[in-house]
Write a protein that holds these residues in place. Sequence first.
Motif, PDB file in Angstrom:
ATOM      1  N   SER A  73       3.495 -93.371  -3.826  1.00 47.83           N
ATOM      2  CA  SER A  73       3.974 -91.661  -3.804  1.00 47.83           C
ATOM      3  C   SER A  73       3.057 -91.412  -2.988  1.00 47.83           C
ATOM      4  N   VAL A  74       3.562 -90.143  -2.318  1.00 45.39           N
ATOM      5  CA  VAL A  74       2.851 -89.377  -1.482  1.00 45.39           C
ATOM      6  C   VAL A  74       1.537 -89.025  -1.796  1.00 45.39           C
ATOM      7  N   THR A  75       1.378 -88.351  -3.356  1.00 41.70           N
ATOM      8  CA  THR A  75       0.210 -88.103  -3.830  1.00 41.70           C
ATOM      9  C   THR A  75      -0.733 -89.161  -4.049  1.00 41.70           C
ATOM     10  N   ASP A  76      -0.570 -90.175  -4.319  1.00 38.13           N
ATOM     11  CA  ASP A  76      -1.423 -91.431  -4.331  1.00 38.13           C
ATOM     12  C   ASP A  76      -1.613 -91.952  -3.126  1.00 38.13           C
ATOM     13  N   TYR A  77      -1.090 -91.471  -1.919  1.00 38.99           N
ATOM     14  CA  TYR A  77      -1.480 -92.194  -0.796  1.00 38.99           C
ATOM     15  C   TYR A  77      -2.431 -91.111  -0.162  1.00 38.99           C
ATOM     16  N   LEU A  78      -2.551 -89.875  -0.297  1.00 36.36           N
ATOM     17  CA  LEU A  78      -3.230 -88.830   0.189  1.00 36.36           C
ATOM     18  C   LEU A  78      -4.813 -89.286   0.188  1.00 36.36           C
ATOM     19  N   PRO A  79      -5.611 -89.699  -0.822  1.00 36.62           N
ATOM     20  CA  PRO A  79      -6.796 -90.012  -0.790  1.00 36.62           C
ATOM     21  C   PRO A  79      -7.323 -91.010   0.281  1.00 36.62           C
ATOM     22  N   ALA A  80      -6.342 -91.919   0.556  1.00 33.34           N
ATOM     23  CA  ALA A  80      -6.664 -92.831   1.648  1.00 33.34           C
ATOM     24  C   ALA A  80      -6.346 -92.236   2.942  1.00 33.34           C
ATOM     25  N   LEU A  81      -5.092 -91.408   3.232  1.00 35.92           N
ATOM     26  CA  LEU A  81      -4.615 -90.946   4.269  1.00 35.92           C
ATOM     27  C   LEU A  81      -5.190 -89.750   4.917  1.00 35.92           C
ATOM     28  N   ILE A  82      -5.796 -88.820   4.281  1.00 37.27           N
ATOM     29  CA  ILE A  82      -6.156 -87.693   4.831  1.00 37.27           C
ATOM     30  C   ILE A  82      -7.812 -87.889   5.554  1.00 37.27           C
ATOM     31  N   PRO A  83      -8.576 -88.691   5.034  1.00 38.01           N
ATOM     32  CA  PRO A  83      -9.668 -89.074   6.007  1.00 38.01           C
ATOM     33  C   PRO A  83      -9.200 -89.829   6.982  1.00 38.01           C
ATOM     34  N   ALA A  84      -8.154 -90.824   6.975  1.00 36.36           N
ATOM     35  CA  ALA A  84      -7.913 -91.759   8.271  1.00 36.36           C
ATOM     36  C   ALA A  84      -7.390 -90.607   9.317  1.00 36.36           C
ATOM     37  N   ILE A  85      -6.562 -89.521   9.051  1.00 34.70           N
ATOM     38  CA  ILE A  85      -5.789 -88.585   9.767  1.00 34.70           C
ATOM     39  C   ILE A  85      -7.282 -87.785  10.513  1.00 34.70           C
ATOM     40  N   ILE A  86      -8.116 -87.442   9.605  1.00 35.14           N
ATOM     41  CA  ILE A  86      -9.384 -86.748  10.290  1.00 35.14           C
ATOM     42  C   ILE A  86     -10.008 -87.614  11.352  1.00 35.14           C
ATOM     43  N   VAL A  87     -10.288 -88.641  10.894  1.00 35.78           N
ATOM     44  CA  VAL A  87     -11.166 -89.582  11.902  1.00 35.78           C
ATOM     45  C   VAL A  87     -10.464 -89.760  13.312  1.00 35.78           C
ATOM     46  N   GLN A  88      -8.896 -90.197  12.853  1.00 33.73           N
ATOM     47  CA  GLN A  88      -8.354 -90.411  14.205  1.00 33.73           C
ATOM     48  C   GLN A  88      -8.013 -89.071  15.005  1.00 33.73           C
ATOM     49  N   GLY A  89      -7.717 -88.004  14.763  1.00 31.12           N
ATOM     50  CA  GLY A  89      -7.766 -87.084  15.273  1.00 31.12           C
ATOM     51  C   GLY A  89      -8.957 -86.406  16.217  1.00 31.12           C
ATOM     52  N   VAL A  90     -10.139 -86.616  15.392  1.00 31.67           N
ATOM     53  CA  VAL A  90     -11.399 -85.905  16.009  1.00 31.67           C
ATOM     54  C   VAL A  90     -11.964 -87.159  16.920  1.00 31.67           C
ATOM     55  N   VAL A  91     -11.814 -88.531  16.661  1.00 32.85           N
ATOM     56  CA  VAL A  91     -12.252 -89.467  17.603  1.00 32.85           C
ATOM     57  C   VAL A  91     -11.355 -89.535  18.977  1.00 32.85           C
ATOM     58  N   GLN A  92     -10.016 -89.260  18.951  1.00 32.77           N
ATOM     59  CA  GLN A  92      -9.224 -89.112  20.144  1.00 32.77           C
ATOM     60  C   GLN A  92      -9.425 -88.021  20.666  1.00 32.77           C
ATOM     61  N   ALA A  93      -9.718 -86.731  19.785  1.00 33.97           N
ATOM     62  CA  ALA A  93     -10.058 -85.403  20.659  1.00 33.97           C
ATOM     63  C   ALA A  93     -11.369 -85.611  21.578  1.00 33.97           C
ATOM     64  N   SER A  94     -12.377 -86.566  21.240  1.00 34.02           N
ATOM     65  CA  SER A  94     -13.504 -86.476  22.084  1.00 34.02           C
ATOM     66  C   SER A  94     -13.332 -86.932  23.431  1.00 34.02           C
ATOM     67  N   VAL A  95     -12.029 -87.544  23.620  1.00 30.59           N
ATOM     68  CA  VAL A  95     -11.814 -87.953  25.220  1.00 30.59           C
ATOM     69  C   VAL A  95     -11.805 -86.675  25.849  1.00 30.59           C
ATOM     70  N   VAL A  96     -11.456 -85.713  25.405  1.00 29.53           N
ATOM     71  CA  VAL A  96     -11.340 -84.286  26.058  1.00 29.53           C
ATOM     72  C   VAL A  96     -12.536 -84.015  27.082  1.00 29.53           C
ATOM     73  N   THR A  97     -13.800 -84.439  26.449  1.00 27.49           N
ATOM     74  CA  THR A  97     -15.022 -84.246  27.134  1.00 27.49           C
ATOM     75  C   THR A  97     -15.082 -84.876  28.405  1.00 27.49           C
ATOM     76  N   GLY A  98     -14.735 -86.134  28.577  1.00 25.11           N
ATOM     77  CA  GLY A  98     -14.444 -86.806  29.980  1.00 25.11           C
ATOM     78  C   GLY A  98     -13.599 -86.244  30.749  1.00 25.11           C
ATOM     79  N   THR A  99     -12.268 -85.950  30.440  1.00 24.33           N
ATOM     80  CA  THR A  99     -11.152 -85.337  31.169  1.00 24.33           C
ATOM     81  C   THR A  99     -11.501 -84.068  31.775  1.00 24.33           C
ATOM     82  N   GLN A 100     -11.943 -83.030  30.917  1.00 25.74           N
ATOM     83  CA  GLN A 100     -12.471 -81.894  31.448  1.00 25.74           C
ATOM     84  C   GLN A 100     -13.361 -81.797  32.258  1.00 25.74           C
TER      85      GLN A 100
END
Length: 273
Positions: A73-100
């Motif tokens: 179910s979606v609810t059971d997946y969220l405890p594993a998913l949300i931390p993964a989405i946070i890490v994915q988003g933040v780590v990929q956003a770090s690339v902006v430092t180099g491009t700018q």
Amino acid sequence: MSAAIIETKPAVFPEHLARRVGLRETLSQTMTMAYRALIRLRRTPEQWTDVLILPFLFTFMFAYLFGGAIAGSVTDYLPALIPAIIVQGVVQASVVTGTQLREDMDTGVFDRFRSLPMARIAPLAGALLTDTIRYALITGLTILVGMLIGWRPGGGWGVLAGALLVIVTAWAVSWCWALLGVTARTAGTVQGIAMLIMMPLTFLSNAFVPTQTLPDWLRVVAEWNPVSHLITALRELANEGVWGVDVWWTLLGAVVLVAVFAPLTVRAYMRKA
């Protein structure tokens, strides 16, 4: 009468007029450059796309597409998913430092900075400082979206500790892209190389599926992946309030990244600044 030909050269602050900039002035100038970067982001709102849209897009997409298949179910997946989405988003956003950073160097902005009696490290330090705001916004928005669709983290103080851990780690990773930004030829090169590295690191991990379901050789890769350590650390902190061994491994990795890439970045930057 022949017209006089005036030869123009880029304005460079004369070496004999240069003065040593103290630590206090360097910090003040770094804050000024960080404020400049914030103004630039305000005037180019399209640069906030990854901050404001991707947390919503990725959270809804992965939760409702894979929640039932992976966790029942979606609810059971969220405890594993949300931390993964946070890490994915933040780590990929770090690339902006180099491009700018590369864009500023290509457009001649740094030539203007060279003509000023300021600490040469201030533009670089200001850019790195400003990007931490992006990491904090991505983290906060993803947590908010997760809670809106049913995630209930039970870690208490661990949620804040995990968020700080992710931000610090992303700041450490941004030194790698800053070095690439200084040494690469174009901003597109920085973006391409960074994505070529970050995509496998993000998806060949424990981000979206349990490592037990992977083939033996791939499971070893996922378990040793540093992104997996960060995700596991955030899951334990946010969901259970547990300061586990993965937190220490993540902090050690962040220290190593800064110790290796910060001196290399500063040295390469000083040569061009």
